[in-house]
Design a protein around this motif. Structure first.
Motif, mmCIF file in Angstrom:
data_model
loop_
_atom_site.group_PDB
_atom_site.id
_atom_site.type_symbol
_atom_site.label_atom_id
_atom_site.label_comp_id
_atom_site.label_asym_id
_atom_site.label_seq_id
_atom_site.Cartn_x
_atom_site.Cartn_y
_atom_site.Cartn_z
ATOM 1 N N SER A 193 0.881 -1.174 0.000
ATOM 2 C CA SER A 193 0.000 0.000 0.000
ATOM 3 C C SER A 193 0.913 1.217 0.000
ATOM 4 O O SER A 193 1.826 1.324 0.835
ATOM 5 C CB SER A 193 -0.853 0.037 1.267
ATOM 6 O OG SER A 193 -1.859 -0.936 1.217
ATOM 7 N N ALA A 194 0.683 2.137 -0.925
ATOM 8 C CA ALA A 194 1.618 3.255 -1.095
ATOM 9 C C ALA A 194 1.724 4.141 0.145
ATOM 10 O O ALA A 194 2.735 4.810 0.358
ATOM 11 C CB ALA A 194 1.196 4.090 -2.302
ATOM 12 N N CYS A 195 0.677 4.130 0.995
ATOM 13 C CA CYS A 195 0.724 5.014 2.171
ATOM 14 C C CYS A 195 1.608 4.455 3.284
ATOM 15 O O CYS A 195 1.830 5.112 4.285
ATOM 16 C CB CYS A 195 -0.684 5.278 2.704
ATOM 17 S SG CYS A 195 -1.501 3.770 3.255
ATOM 18 N N VAL A 214 -0.417 9.610 0.732
ATOM 19 C CA VAL A 214 -1.624 9.490 -0.111
ATOM 20 C C VAL A 214 -2.884 9.136 0.678
ATOM 21 O O VAL A 214 -3.926 8.847 0.090
ATOM 22 C CB VAL A 214 -1.421 8.427 -1.227
ATOM 23 C CG1 VAL A 214 -0.497 8.936 -2.309
ATOM 24 C CG2 VAL A 214 -0.907 7.111 -0.649
ATOM 25 N N ARG A 215 -2.794 9.151 2.017
ATOM 26 C CA ARG A 215 -3.999 8.804 2.777
ATOM 27 C C ARG A 215 -5.065 9.885 2.583
ATOM 28 O O ARG A 215 -4.759 11.000 2.145
ATOM 29 C CB ARG A 215 -3.671 8.657 4.268
ATOM 30 C CG ARG A 215 -2.740 7.488 4.528
ATOM 31 C CD ARG A 215 -2.719 7.130 5.974
ATOM 32 N NE ARG A 215 -3.923 6.443 6.359
ATOM 33 C CZ ARG A 215 -4.377 6.348 7.600
ATOM 34 N NH1 ARG A 215 -3.720 6.919 8.596
ATOM 35 N NH2 ARG A 215 -5.490 5.697 7.863
ATOM 36 N N VAL A 217 1.083 0.757 -4.649
ATOM 37 C CA VAL A 217 -0.240 1.047 -5.216
ATOM 38 C C VAL A 217 -1.093 1.796 -4.191
ATOM 39 O O VAL A 217 -1.048 1.504 -3.001
ATOM 40 C CB VAL A 217 -0.965 -0.243 -5.666
ATOM 41 C CG1 VAL A 217 -1.286 -1.171 -4.499
ATOM 42 C CG2 VAL A 217 -2.253 0.089 -6.422
ATOM 43 N N CYS A 218 -1.828 2.785 -4.671
ATOM 44 C CA CYS A 218 -2.885 3.384 -3.856
ATOM 45 C C CYS A 218 -4.161 3.308 -4.710
ATOM 46 O O CYS A 218 -4.359 4.116 -5.621
ATOM 47 C CB CYS A 218 -2.592 4.832 -3.490
ATOM 48 S SG CYS A 218 -4.011 5.542 -2.601
ATOM 49 N N PRO A 219 -5.021 2.339 -4.425
ATOM 50 C CA PRO A 219 -6.206 2.166 -5.274
ATOM 51 C C PRO A 219 -7.126 3.389 -5.283
ATOM 52 O O PRO A 219 -7.773 3.655 -6.301
ATOM 53 C CB PRO A 219 -6.924 0.967 -4.636
ATOM 54 C CG PRO A 219 -5.883 0.258 -3.829
ATOM 55 C CD PRO A 219 -4.914 1.306 -3.389
ATOM 56 N N GLU A 220 -7.155 4.131 -4.181
ATOM 57 C CA GLU A 220 -8.070 5.287 -4.156
ATOM 58 C C GLU A 220 -7.527 6.438 -4.992
ATOM 59 O O GLU A 220 -8.274 7.083 -5.743
ATOM 60 C CB GLU A 220 -8.328 5.715 -2.701
ATOM 61 C CG GLU A 220 -9.126 4.649 -1.949
ATOM 62 C CD GLU A 220 -9.262 4.897 -0.454
ATOM 63 O OE1 GLU A 220 -9.226 6.058 -0.020
ATOM 64 O OE2 GLU A 220 -9.392 3.895 0.279
ATOM 65 N N ARG A 248 -8.970 13.733 0.480
ATOM 66 C CA ARG A 248 -10.279 13.349 -0.085
ATOM 67 C C ARG A 248 -11.208 12.962 1.064
ATOM 68 O O ARG A 248 -10.728 12.613 2.154
ATOM 69 C CB ARG A 248 -10.118 12.169 -1.051
ATOM 70 C CG ARG A 248 -9.492 10.954 -0.399
ATOM 71 C CD ARG A 248 -9.197 9.844 -1.407
ATOM 72 N NE ARG A 248 -8.443 8.748 -0.789
ATOM 73 C CZ ARG A 248 -7.126 8.729 -0.653
ATOM 74 N NH1 ARG A 248 -6.380 9.740 -1.079
ATOM 75 N NH2 ARG A 248 -6.524 7.706 -0.059
ATOM 76 N N LYS A 250 -2.379 -1.952 3.955
ATOM 77 C CA LYS A 250 -2.716 -1.129 5.126
ATOM 78 C C LYS A 250 -3.930 -1.723 5.831
ATOM 79 O O LYS A 250 -4.969 -1.923 5.214
ATOM 80 C CB LYS A 250 -3.007 0.304 4.627
ATOM 81 C CG LYS A 250 -3.517 1.249 5.673
ATOM 82 C CD LYS A 250 -2.414 1.699 6.594
ATOM 83 C CE LYS A 250 -2.971 2.507 7.754
ATOM 84 N NZ LYS A 250 -3.728 1.715 8.733
ATOM 85 N N SER A 269 -8.179 -0.488 6.146
ATOM 86 C CA SER A 269 -8.616 0.392 5.057
ATOM 87 C C SER A 269 -9.769 -0.241 4.259
ATOM 88 O O SER A 269 -9.712 -1.425 3.926
ATOM 89 C CB SER A 269 -7.427 0.649 4.120
ATOM 90 O OG SER A 269 -7.888 0.927 2.822
ATOM 91 N N SER A 328 -10.259 -0.025 1.272
ATOM 92 C CA SER A 328 -9.711 -0.515 0.002
ATOM 93 C C SER A 328 -8.693 -1.629 0.221
ATOM 94 O O SER A 328 -8.706 -2.630 -0.486
ATOM 95 C CB SER A 328 -9.003 0.623 -0.755
ATOM 96 O OG SER A 328 -9.901 1.660 -0.993
ATOM 97 N N CYS A 329 -7.774 -1.440 1.179
ATOM 98 C CA CYS A 329 -6.599 -2.314 1.269
ATOM 99 C C CYS A 329 -6.632 -3.368 2.379
ATOM 100 O O CYS A 329 -5.776 -4.258 2.380
ATOM 101 C CB CYS A 329 -5.350 -1.454 1.473
ATOM 102 S SG CYS A 329 -4.941 -0.447 0.035
HETATM 103 S S1 SF4 Z 1 -6.227 3.219 -0.543
HETATM 104 FE FE1 SF4 Z 1 -5.863 4.004 1.505
HETATM 105 S S2 SF4 Z 1 -4.840 2.334 2.563
HETATM 106 FE FE2 SF4 Z 1 -4.723 1.878 0.393
HETATM 107 S S3 SF4 Z 1 -2.778 2.774 -0.258
HETATM 108 FE FE3 SF4 Z 1 -4.316 4.337 -0.619
HETATM 109 S S4 SF4 Z 1 -4.257 5.519 1.262
HETATM 110 FE FE4 SF4 Z 1 -3.257 3.615 1.721
#
Ligand code: SF4
Length: 313
Positions: free
Chosen positions: A13-15, A21-22, A45-48, A57, A104, A107, A109-110
Motif C-alpha cells: 500500500s503506497a501510504c 496518499v492517505r 499502489v494506492c487504489p483510491e 479526499r 494497510k 482500510s 480498500s486495502c
Molecule cells: S487506498 Fe488508503 S490504505 Fe490503500 S494505499 Fe491508498 S491511502 Fe493507503
C-alpha cells in the motif's frame, strides 16, 4: 555464510512509508516495512488515488446493500465502488510474478480482513469486519501469494511465516532447474519445508526421487505448486522443535558431553518459548561453521531470508 537472496516482488500500500496518499494527506511510518522494502522489489499502489479520488479526499466506508459491498464517500454520499474496482482490475492485470502483498490494515480498500463495514437489515444496523475492495480482487488474481498488513507483521510468528514464504517463492522462481539442480534445491529446503508441512515434504520428496516419470517441465510445475502450498501452511513452535531435534541428531556425535547437555537444555528452553528461533538458529549456524558441516550450511532452514530482517521477537 552471508547469502545472496533472490528479491521477492512485493506489492505495498503506497501510504506505508512511501507516499502521503492517505485521505488526510498523510502516510504511515512503519519501521519494519521500511526495512523490508530495502530487501525486495517494491510495487506501490494506492487504489483510491489510482481511481482518481485525489489527496486529500473525503473518507470512505463500506456498506452492504442487498448483500453487495459498496464503498461510499461519507460526506458526499458518492458511491466510488466502480471507480476503485476499475482501477484495481487494470492495475492487477498489469502486474505479474508477485510473491506477496503488504497492505494497510483497516482500510476499506486495502484491508486484508479488518475493514469496518455496515449492514442494515430490517432496520437494524450491524457493524462487521471485511476484506477491502482492492484486496478482494487481488486475492482472486493472486491466490498463491502471501497477504499481510503492517499490523500483523508486528507479530513475530506471522512475520517469520510471511518472510519465509516470500523469499522461498522468489528463490524457486529464480531457478531454471535440470534434474540434479532440482534434487539439490529440494535437499537444501528439506528442513524448512518440514517446519511448515511434513506431509507435503514427503510428497515433494517422492516427486524428486523419481524424476523419470514425466518430462522435467511437468515435474517442475508440480514441484512448484506443492512447494508453494507447503509454505502457505503456518509453521508452529512444535514443528520447529521437531526440525531442531533433527538438526541436533545430525550434530550430536560431533559434540562433547557438556555441549550435548547444553544443547538439550537450549532446545528444551526453545520448546517452552524461553529462547527465540533467531538465537537457536544462530547457535546451529555457529556449530555448522565451526565443523565446516556443508550439509547444515546448505540448509535454508538456517538462512531462510536476509539476516537484517531477523529479530528476537
Ligand atoms: S487506498 Fe488508503 S490504505 Fe490503500 S494505499 Fe491508498 S491511502 Fe493507503
Amino acid at each position: 555464510m552471508r547469502e545472496i537472496f533472490a528479491r521477492p516482488k512485493v506489492v505495498f500500500s503506497a501510504c506505508l512509508n512511501f507516499e502521503p496518499v492517505r485521505y488526510n494527506g498523510q502516510m504511515v511510518k512503519d519501521e519494519f516495512c521500511e526495512k523490508l522494502s530495502k530487501c525486495v522489489e517494491v510495487v506501490k499502489v494506492c487504489p483510491e488515488v489510482g481511481a482518481g479520488l485525489g489527496v486529500p479526499r473525503p473518507a470512505i466506508k463500506i456498506f452492504f446493500q442487498n448483500s453487495e459491498k459498496r464503498v461510499i464517500q461519507v460526506n458526499t454520499g458518492q458511491d466510488v465502488t466502480d471507480s476503485i474496482k476499475k482501477f484495481s482490475e487494470s492495475f492487477l492485470d498489469r502486474i505479474e510474478g508477485i510473491d506477496g502483498f503488504v497492505l494497510k490494515k483497516k482500510s476499506p480498500s486495502c484491508a486484508i480482513s479488518d475493514a469496518v463495514a455496515y449492514k442494515t437489515s430490517r432496520g437494524e444496523k450491524t457493524v462487521l469486519k471485511t476484506i477491502g475492495i482492492f484486496t478482494e480482487l487481488a486475492t482472486e488474481k493472486f491466490p498463491n501469494s502471501a497477504f499481510t498488513d503492517e499490523g500483523r507483521l508486528k507479530n513475530y510468528w506471522i512475520r517469520e511465516h510471511f518472510l519465509t514464504r516470500i523469499f522461498s517463492s522468489a528463490d524457486l522462481k529464480s531457478r531454471s532447474f535440470n534434474k540434479p539442480e532440482l534434487v539439490q534445491f529440494h535437499e537444501s529446503y528439506k528442513y524448512l519445508l518440514m517446519a511448515h508441512s511434513p506431509s507435503l515434504l514427503r510428497q515433494l520428496g517422492k516427486l524428486v526421487s523419481n524424476l523419470k516419470v514425466a518430462p522435467m517441465k511437468e515435474i517442475v510445475s508440480l514441484y512448484s505448486e506443492l512447494f508453494n502450498k507447503a509454505f502457505s501452511v503456518k509453521p508452529t513452535l512444535g514443528k520447529h522443535y521437531n526440525v531442531l531435534q533433527h538438526l541436533y541428531s545430525h550434530l550430536k556425535e560431533k559434540l562433547g558431553e557438556k555441549e550435548r547437555e547444553n544443547m538439550s537444555r537450549l532446545l528444551e528452553e526453545f520448546s517452552r518459548g524461553k529462547i527465540s528461533l533467531k538465537t537457536i538458529r544462530e547457535i546451529f549456524r555457529v556449530y555448522a561453521l565451526n565443523f565446516e558441516d556443508n550439509y547444515l550450511l546448505n540448509q535454508k532452514y538456517l538462512n531462510p531470508y536476509p539476516r537484517e530482517l531477523e529479530s528476537e521477537k
